[in-house]
Design an enzyme around this catalytic site. Structure first.
Site, PDB file in Angstrom:
ATOM      1  N   SER A  17      24.072  23.367 -50.301  1.00  0.00           N
ATOM      2  CA  SER A  17      23.732  22.645 -49.070  1.00  0.00           C
ATOM      3  C   SER A  17      24.653  22.986 -47.888  1.00  0.00           C
ATOM      4  O   SER A  17      24.154  23.129 -46.764  1.00  0.00           O
ATOM      5  CB  SER A  17      23.732  21.132 -49.322  1.00  0.00           C
ATOM      6  OG  SER A  17      22.695  20.819 -50.213  1.00  0.00           O
ATOM      7  N   LYS A  66      21.862   9.506 -56.434  1.00  0.00           N
ATOM      8  CA  LYS A  66      20.635   9.207 -55.679  1.00  0.00           C
ATOM      9  C   LYS A  66      20.203   7.745 -55.821  1.00  0.00           C
ATOM     10  O   LYS A  66      19.668   7.169 -54.875  1.00  0.00           O
ATOM     11  CB  LYS A  66      19.501  10.135 -56.113  1.00  0.00           C
ATOM     12  CG  LYS A  66      19.715  11.566 -55.643  1.00  0.00           C
ATOM     13  CD  LYS A  66      18.517  12.435 -55.986  1.00  0.00           C
ATOM     14  CE  LYS A  66      18.763  13.866 -55.554  1.00  0.00           C
ATOM     15  NZ  LYS A  66      17.596  14.719 -55.722  1.00  0.00           N
ATOM     16  N   ASP A 103      12.865  15.212 -51.173  1.00  0.00           N
ATOM     17  CA  ASP A 103      12.594  16.170 -52.266  1.00  0.00           C
ATOM     18  C   ASP A 103      11.098  16.483 -52.380  1.00  0.00           C
ATOM     19  O   ASP A 103      10.704  17.643 -52.513  1.00  0.00           O
ATOM     20  CB  ASP A 103      13.100  15.610 -53.602  1.00  0.00           C
ATOM     21  CG  ASP A 103      14.624  15.593 -53.670  1.00  0.00           C
ATOM     22  OD1 ASP A 103      15.260  16.456 -53.050  1.00  0.00           O
ATOM     23  OD2 ASP A 103      15.169  14.690 -54.333  1.00  0.00           O
ATOM     24  N   THR A 153       8.167  11.797 -73.752  1.00  0.00           N
ATOM     25  CA  THR A 153       8.002  10.375 -74.074  1.00  0.00           C
ATOM     26  C   THR A 153       6.775   9.888 -73.302  1.00  0.00           C
ATOM     27  O   THR A 153       6.843   9.641 -72.091  1.00  0.00           O
ATOM     28  CB  THR A 153       9.270   9.584 -73.643  1.00  0.00           C
ATOM     29  OG1 THR A 153      10.422  10.301 -74.086  1.00  0.00           O
ATOM     30  CG2 THR A 153       9.274   8.187 -74.206  1.00  0.00           C
ATOM     31  N   ALA A 154       5.650   9.777 -74.014  1.00  0.00           N
ATOM     32  CA  ALA A 154       4.368   9.519 -73.347  1.00  0.00           C
ATOM     33  C   ALA A 154       4.382   8.216 -72.542  1.00  0.00           C
ATOM     34  O   ALA A 154       3.841   8.166 -71.425  1.00  0.00           O
ATOM     35  CB  ALA A 154       3.254   9.480 -74.391  1.00  0.00           C
ATOM     36  N   MET A 214      10.582  23.440 -60.801  1.00  0.00           N
ATOM     37  CA  MET A 214      11.476  22.825 -59.814  1.00  0.00           C
ATOM     38  C   MET A 214      12.920  23.308 -59.993  1.00  0.00           C
ATOM     39  O   MET A 214      13.757  23.083 -59.130  1.00  0.00           O
ATOM     40  CB  MET A 214      11.364  21.296 -59.888  1.00  0.00           C
ATOM     41  CG  MET A 214      10.063  20.826 -59.220  1.00  0.00           C
ATOM     42  SD  MET A 214       9.499  19.153 -59.637  1.00  0.00           S
ATOM     43  CE  MET A 214      10.805  18.157 -58.993  1.00  0.00           C
ATOM     44  N   TYR A 216      15.642  26.632 -60.611  1.00  0.00           N
ATOM     45  CA  TYR A 216      15.688  28.030 -60.199  1.00  0.00           C
ATOM     46  C   TYR A 216      16.929  28.673 -60.799  1.00  0.00           C
ATOM     47  O   TYR A 216      17.831  27.972 -61.267  1.00  0.00           O
ATOM     48  CB  TYR A 216      15.701  28.166 -58.668  1.00  0.00           C
ATOM     49  CG  TYR A 216      16.935  27.558 -58.044  1.00  0.00           C
ATOM     50  CD1 TYR A 216      16.932  26.248 -57.607  1.00  0.00           C
ATOM     51  CD2 TYR A 216      18.111  28.298 -57.940  1.00  0.00           C
ATOM     52  CE1 TYR A 216      18.071  25.673 -57.075  1.00  0.00           C
ATOM     53  CE2 TYR A 216      19.254  27.736 -57.400  1.00  0.00           C
ATOM     54  CZ  TYR A 216      19.227  26.423 -56.972  1.00  0.00           C
ATOM     55  OH  TYR A 216      20.366  25.862 -56.457  1.00  0.00           O
ATOM     56  N   GLY A 237      12.120  26.850 -57.871  1.00  0.00           N
ATOM     57  CA  GLY A 237      12.437  25.737 -56.978  1.00  0.00           C
ATOM     58  C   GLY A 237      13.426  26.043 -55.864  1.00  0.00           C
ATOM     59  O   GLY A 237      13.865  25.122 -55.171  1.00  0.00           O
TER      60      GLY A 237
HETATM   61  P1  ATR Z   1      15.805  14.259 -63.657  1.00  0.00           P
HETATM   62  O1  ATR Z   1      16.532  13.390 -62.686  1.00  0.00           O
HETATM   63  O2  ATR Z   1      16.158  15.716 -63.594  1.00  0.00           O
HETATM   64  O3  ATR Z   1      14.334  14.022 -63.619  1.00  0.00           O
HETATM   65  P2  ATR Z   1      15.886  12.684 -66.022  1.00  0.00           P
HETATM   66  O4  ATR Z   1      15.526  11.460 -65.243  1.00  0.00           O
HETATM   67  O5  ATR Z   1      16.954  12.594 -67.082  1.00  0.00           O
HETATM   68  O6  ATR Z   1      16.371  13.852 -65.089  1.00  0.00           O
HETATM   69  O7  ATR Z   1      14.550  13.253 -66.686  1.00  0.00           O
HETATM   70  C1  ATR Z   1      14.526  14.408 -67.461  1.00  0.00           C
HETATM   71  C2  ATR Z   1      13.075  14.749 -67.814  1.00  0.00           C
HETATM   72  O8  ATR Z   1      13.039  15.968 -68.555  1.00  0.00           O
HETATM   73  C3  ATR Z   1      12.388  13.694 -68.683  1.00  0.00           C
HETATM   74  O9  ATR Z   1      11.023  13.685 -68.367  1.00  0.00           O
HETATM   75  C4  ATR Z   1      12.631  14.256 -70.095  1.00  0.00           C
HETATM   76  O10 ATR Z   1      11.710  13.805 -71.059  1.00  0.00           O
HETATM   77  P3  ATR Z   1      11.914  12.366 -71.797  1.00  0.00           P
HETATM   78  O11 ATR Z   1      11.508  11.333 -70.788  1.00  0.00           O
HETATM   79  O12 ATR Z   1      11.021  12.402 -72.971  1.00  0.00           O
HETATM   80  O13 ATR Z   1      13.376  12.299 -72.143  1.00  0.00           O
HETATM   81  C5  ATR Z   1      12.412  15.726 -69.832  1.00  0.00           C
HETATM   82  N1  ATR Z   1      13.029  16.619 -70.817  1.00  0.00           N
HETATM   83  C6  ATR Z   1      14.338  16.858 -71.011  1.00  0.00           C
HETATM   84  N2  ATR Z   1      14.530  17.784 -71.982  1.00  0.00           N
HETATM   85  C7  ATR Z   1      13.284  18.138 -72.427  1.00  0.00           C
HETATM   86  C8  ATR Z   1      12.791  19.052 -73.407  1.00  0.00           C
HETATM   87  N3  ATR Z   1      13.619  19.798 -74.150  1.00  0.00           N
HETATM   88  N4  ATR Z   1      11.460  19.159 -73.554  1.00  0.00           N
HETATM   89  C9  ATR Z   1      10.612  18.418 -72.818  1.00  0.00           C
HETATM   90  N5  ATR Z   1      11.001  17.530 -71.882  1.00  0.00           N
HETATM   91  C10 ATR Z   1      12.317  17.397 -71.684  1.00  0.00           C
END
Ligand code: ATR
Length: 271
Positions: A17, A66, A103, A153-154, A214, A216, A237
């Site tokens: 930045s 944030k 963002d 996590t659905a 998103m 890079y 990204g």
């Molecule tokens: P950010 O602020 O970067 O979004 P976050 O809030 O910790 O960070 O979210 C990380 C995301 O990446 C989540 O959607 C996570 O899935 P879960 O909600 O099931 O934890 C996803 N994620 C992280 N590692 C992953 C992996 N190896 N495969 C698939 N999804 C992953």
């Protein structure tokens, strides 16, 4: 006195930045300084207060502050309220702190600069964390035909989609429930950081579709390589990073910088 701006993070020494905003300031002939400030994990609010007593006019906020920035604002944009996060702060003339999140604007601007059509498109968004929450409103404002949020996590994807369902055709589920074909697939998981690919089946890309990560890096991410092997156009990204910075700069200074030369410099530095 020169107007001071900064990016707050922890760690923050890697942040691009300062370079981006110095280039924008030069381009638009704005007299300002921009530095990186490493704030203690539990000391963000203090650090912001100290900064404004020392001539600070505005700031970007990155990981892990944030959400804390969102909490300290006196005034929030509607976007930032929904996102639950703030990446852009500024001091109003009455001394109050205002917050917004750019963002999602950055993502949409980067897709549009690359001629990716969002209106009427079928969009698949991977992940349901803060990064995805932050881009949902600007994406839905473009009125895609459908937006599906898929997450490891659905339940998190379903809950997130429900939070934004008043804005358009958005639904959510697990990776296994992803079916059909998409015009745009955006990876907002942090899986790329660990070189991992979200477990998706092949055949999700429609003709002429675009895959956007998103994240890079110097090399295409594993998600981009997977998408490329299936004939999708791939984007990373870096453009989103520069576009979100441009949106912050324009909020602070009322000037819209040209992202193209700055993006070219960053791309060259990466490789
Ligand atoms: P950010 O602020 O970067 O979004 P976050 O809030 O910790 O960070 O979210 C990380 C995301 O990446 C989540 O959607 C996570 O899935 P879960 O909600 O099931 O934890 C996803 N994620 C992280 N590692 C992953 C992996 N190896 N495969 C698939 N999804 C992953």
């Amino acid at each position: 006195m020169t107007d001071r701006y900064a990016v707050f993070g922890h760690p923050v020494s890697h942040s691009k930045s300062p370079l981006i905003h110095a280039a924008f300031a030069e381009q638009t002939e704005q007299d300002l300084s921009y530095q990186a400030i490493d704030a203690p994990h539990d000391g963000f609010a203090e650090a912001w207060k100290t900064f404004i007593t020392q001539g600070g006019r505005g700031a970007n906020v990155t990981v892990p502050f944030k959400e804390q920035a969102h909490l300290l604002c006196d005034q929030l944009s509607e976007r930032a309220q929904r996102a639950g996060a703030v990446n852009t702060l500024w001091l109003a003339t009455d001394g109050t702190t205002h917050g917004d999140t750019t963002d999602g604007l950055g993502l949409v601007a980067d897709l549009q600069r690359n001629n990716v059509r969002l209106t009427g498109a079928r969009i698949l968004l991977l992940g349901a964390g803060g990064a995805v929450r932050g881009v949902l409103e600007p994406l839905l404002n473009e009125q895609p035909a459908a937006l599906f949020v898929a997450n490891r996590t659905a339940d998190k994807a379903c809950a997130l989609a429900a939070d934004f369902s008043d804005l358009g055709a958005v639904s959510g589920g697990g990776f296994a429930s992803v079916t059909g074909q998409f015009d745009v697939i955006i990876n907002g998981t942090s899986a790329s950081l660990g070189g991992k690919l979200p477990p998706l089946c092949d055949g999700l890309f429609a003709d002429g579709s675009v895959a956007y990560d998103m994240m890079y890096g110097a090399e295409p991410t594993v998600f981009m390589r997977w998408a490329d092997a299936q004939g999708a156009k791939t984007l990373d990204g870096l453009g989103m990073l520069v576009e979100q910075a441009a949106a912050s700069f324009s909020i602070w200074r009322g000037k819209q910088p040209d992202v193209t030369p700055v993006l070219a410099t960053l791309r060259q530095q990466l490789s």
